[in-house]
Structures are given as C-alpha cells and as structure tokens.
Design a protein around this motif. Structure first.
Motif, mmCIF file in Angstrom:
data_model
loop_
_atom_site.group_PDB
_atom_site.id
_atom_site.type_symbol
_atom_site.label_atom_id
_atom_site.label_comp_id
_atom_site.label_asym_id
_atom_site.label_seq_id
_atom_site.Cartn_x
_atom_site.Cartn_y
_atom_site.Cartn_z
ATOM 1 N N THR A 121 -5.895 -44.213 -13.909
ATOM 2 C CA THR A 121 -4.588 -43.744 -13.460
ATOM 3 C C THR A 121 -4.517 -42.226 -13.535
ATOM 4 N N TYR A 122 -5.038 -41.676 -14.610
ATOM 5 C CA TYR A 122 -5.034 -40.219 -14.766
ATOM 6 C C TYR A 122 -5.839 -39.535 -13.662
ATOM 7 N N ASN A 123 -6.941 -40.149 -13.252
ATOM 8 C CA ASN A 123 -7.756 -39.559 -12.190
ATOM 9 C C ASN A 123 -6.968 -39.412 -10.892
ATOM 10 N N VAL A 124 -6.112 -40.383 -10.622
ATOM 11 C CA VAL A 124 -5.281 -40.321 -9.417
ATOM 12 C C VAL A 124 -4.190 -39.265 -9.580
ATOM 13 N N ILE A 125 -3.596 -39.204 -10.769
ATOM 14 C CA ILE A 125 -2.505 -38.256 -11.006
ATOM 15 C C ILE A 125 -2.994 -36.818 -10.890
ATOM 16 N N ILE A 126 -4.206 -36.541 -11.391
ATOM 17 C CA ILE A 126 -4.737 -35.170 -11.356
ATOM 18 C C ILE A 126 -4.832 -34.655 -9.920
ATOM 19 N N SER A 127 -5.192 -35.540 -8.995
ATOM 20 C CA SER A 127 -5.359 -35.128 -7.591
ATOM 21 C C SER A 127 -4.083 -35.237 -6.777
ATOM 22 N N SER A 128 -2.967 -35.507 -7.424
ATOM 23 C CA SER A 128 -1.699 -35.674 -6.717
ATOM 24 C C SER A 128 -0.957 -34.345 -6.619
ATOM 25 N N PRO A 129 -0.026 -34.225 -5.667
ATOM 26 C CA PRO A 129 0.768 -32.993 -5.540
ATOM 27 C C PRO A 129 1.547 -32.644 -6.797
ATOM 28 N N ALA A 130 1.881 -33.641 -7.642
ATOM 29 C CA ALA A 130 2.625 -33.370 -8.867
ATOM 30 C C ALA A 130 1.871 -32.417 -9.780
ATOM 31 N N ILE A 131 0.555 -32.444 -9.728
ATOM 32 C CA ILE A 131 -0.263 -31.550 -10.539
ATOM 33 C C ILE A 131 -0.773 -30.367 -9.725
ATOM 34 N N LEU A 132 -1.196 -30.622 -8.503
ATOM 35 C CA LEU A 132 -1.842 -29.574 -7.712
ATOM 36 C C LEU A 132 -0.854 -28.522 -7.212
ATOM 37 N N THR A 133 0.387 -28.912 -6.956
ATOM 38 C CA THR A 133 1.374 -27.919 -6.497
ATOM 39 C C THR A 133 1.615 -26.845 -7.559
ATOM 40 N N PRO A 134 1.829 -27.209 -8.841
ATOM 41 C CA PRO A 134 1.942 -26.159 -9.862
ATOM 42 C C PRO A 134 0.666 -25.324 -10.018
ATOM 43 N N VAL A 135 -0.495 -25.944 -9.811
ATOM 44 C CA VAL A 135 -1.750 -25.184 -9.884
ATOM 45 C C VAL A 135 -1.792 -24.125 -8.794
ATOM 46 N N ILE A 136 -1.392 -24.508 -7.582
ATOM 47 C CA ILE A 136 -1.366 -23.549 -6.468
ATOM 48 C C ILE A 136 -0.404 -22.408 -6.765
ATOM 49 N N ASP A 137 0.764 -22.739 -7.296
ATOM 50 C CA ASP A 137 1.755 -21.707 -7.616
ATOM 51 C C ASP A 137 1.259 -20.808 -8.744
ATOM 52 N N GLU A 138 0.617 -21.394 -9.739
ATOM 53 C CA GLU A 138 0.137 -20.631 -10.893
ATOM 54 C C GLU A 138 -0.939 -19.628 -10.488
ATOM 55 N N LEU A 139 -1.860 -20.043 -9.631
ATOM 56 C CA LEU A 139 -2.983 -19.184 -9.234
ATOM 57 C C LEU A 139 -2.713 -18.407 -7.949
ATOM 58 N N GLY A 140 -1.599 -18.688 -7.283
ATOM 59 C CA GLY A 140 -1.297 -18.006 -6.027
ATOM 60 C C GLY A 140 -2.292 -18.320 -4.933
#
Length: 254
Positions: free
Chosen positions: A76-95
């Motif tokens: 379940t965690y593997n799916v969550i990591i690749s979801s927008p819920a995690i990746l969107t903050p990563v994009i915002d954090e790193l610009g």
C-alpha cells in the motif's frame, strides 16, 4: 515442393557475403557507440531507504503477526509514494517543472521479499537533483503518512548521498555496442540469405542441371580481352624463338 538447405550451403552463403555481413555489424556497432557517447543524455540514480515498524506498544514488544502486517502494508505504501498526495508536495518543495506523472516516472519503489525495508530510487539527468528527489520524497512521505492512514510507523533508515564522482547508470556504452553487434549480425545474415534466395541467375553447371533438368555436355570458358592479349603475346614470343632457332641451324649447316 519443399526445399532444404544444408549446413554446408549455409556456410557457403555466409562466406560468400561475409564482407556484406561485417559491414552491417560494424555499422550497427558504430551507430550504437555514437548514440551512447554523443546523443543519449546520461542519467544518474540515488536511493533513500525507510523501514516500516509498528507504533511502539506499552509492552515494547512485536509479535510475528505485527511483522507480517508491516510487510503486507508495504504494498500500500508503494502505491501511496507514487501518488499525487506525495509527489505534489515534492514538486512544490524542490520547485520542479514536472507533472506528477513525469515525476512518478523518475521514481522507483522496491522492497525485498519479507522485508520491512523500502528503497526509493530516483533517476535524473542531474545527480544532485536525483539525491534531492529521493530524500525529499521519503521525508514528505514520512510526514504525510500519519494523516493519510492514521499510522506513525515509518522511520528513515538511510538518506541518499552525492558521491564525489557520480557515475551515470545509463546509457551503458559497452552493453549498447554489444547489442548493436548482435542486431547487426542478425540483420546482416538475414538480408544475406534473402538476397541469395532472390538471386535466380544461373552461375554454375549445377544450376543448369537443377533448373533445366538436363545433363551438362560441356562448358565454354569466358575469355576476356586481357586473356586474348596474353595469348597473342605468348604466340609472338614463341614464333620469334622458333625463328632464331631456325637461323642458328641454317648457319651451322652452311
């Protein structure tokens, strides 16, 4: 009527068109080398790991059932990591100038069988960016998972680090050249046999017997202009030699 081909005939075809096949092999190897060294952009990888644990209990002990539950929840965690819920903050954090789908393509999540350790590997053309993506993804996942699943059982095990001389993981020139050689040989041999199959001209006595189904009575050799000149020159030299011998004999008789 079915036709069969022997190993000897195969060897003869390869020998006959060996230069043609070698041209294909060298050409494919050359193209692979050019693509690997000058066209394809190098890509770098960096990995960060986290471990999945149960929330600490009062008795400070873990049962076998708890460990099995942790392993099962990793999927379940593997799916969550690749979801927008995690990746969107990563994009915002790193610009990053990427969509969530594009960033997901740069991230690979894996875990060993029956292991609680999850490895997050990031791939990017910039080795520094690969390190940042891997570490930031794990950090944000650790921050967000309590609110997403109401659990707090993720701990960072190792962080990605930038080595002094990072080596690209792709492209692999040696592997690409080897693949090019194999493909070149396959295409070269295939086209050589195709040309041999399409060549229906008669070249030998065996071809005449095979096509006309009649015996060969004789063969007329081909004579070109060089052969004629050589024959004429030889006859002239022979005549001159004979003439000298005749004169010498006449002198002795006198």
């Amino acid at each position: 009527m079915e036709e069969t081909i022997s190993l000897k005939e195969i060897a003869e075809v390869i020998k006959k068109r060996l230069a043609f096949i070698l041209t294909f092999i060298l050409g494919a190897a050359f193209i692979a080398a050019i693509l690997s060294y000058f066209v394809l952009t190098p890509e770098y990888q960096s990995s960060s790991q986290f471990i999945v644990n149960q929330t600490q209990q009062e008795e400070d002990q873990f049962t076998q059932s708890d460990l099995r539950t942790n392993v099962e929840i990793i999927n379940t965690y593997n799916v969550i990591i690749s979801s927008p819920a995690i990746l969107t903050p990563v994009i915002d954090e790193l610009g990053l100038d990427l969509t969530t789908n594009q960033l997901a393509d740069k991230i690979n999540v894996s875990s060993e069988e029956d292991s609680q350790v999850v490895t997050v590997t990031a791939t990017d053309e910039d080795p520094v960016q690969a390190v940042n993506i891997a570490n930031t993804t794990v950090e944000i996942f650790q921050e967000e998972i309590p609110s997403i699943m109401n659990v707090d059982n993720v701990a960072v095990l190792t962080q990605a680090e930038l080595s002094e001389n990072p080596s690209p993981v792709a492209p692999n020139p040696i592997l690409n050249i080897a693949i090019g050689i194999v493909l070149g040989a396959m295409f070269g041999v295939g086209i050589a046999f195709l040309l041999e199959y399409l060549d229906n001209t008669i070249k030998t006595e065996q071809d005449v017997s095979k096509e006309l189904n009649v015996p060969v009575l004789g063969v007329i050799s081909h004579v070109d202009e060089d052969d004629i000149r050589g024959l004429q020159q030889g006859n002239t030299e022979q005549t001159e030699t004979t003439g000298r011998r005749g004169l010498n004999g006449a002198k002795k008789t006198v």
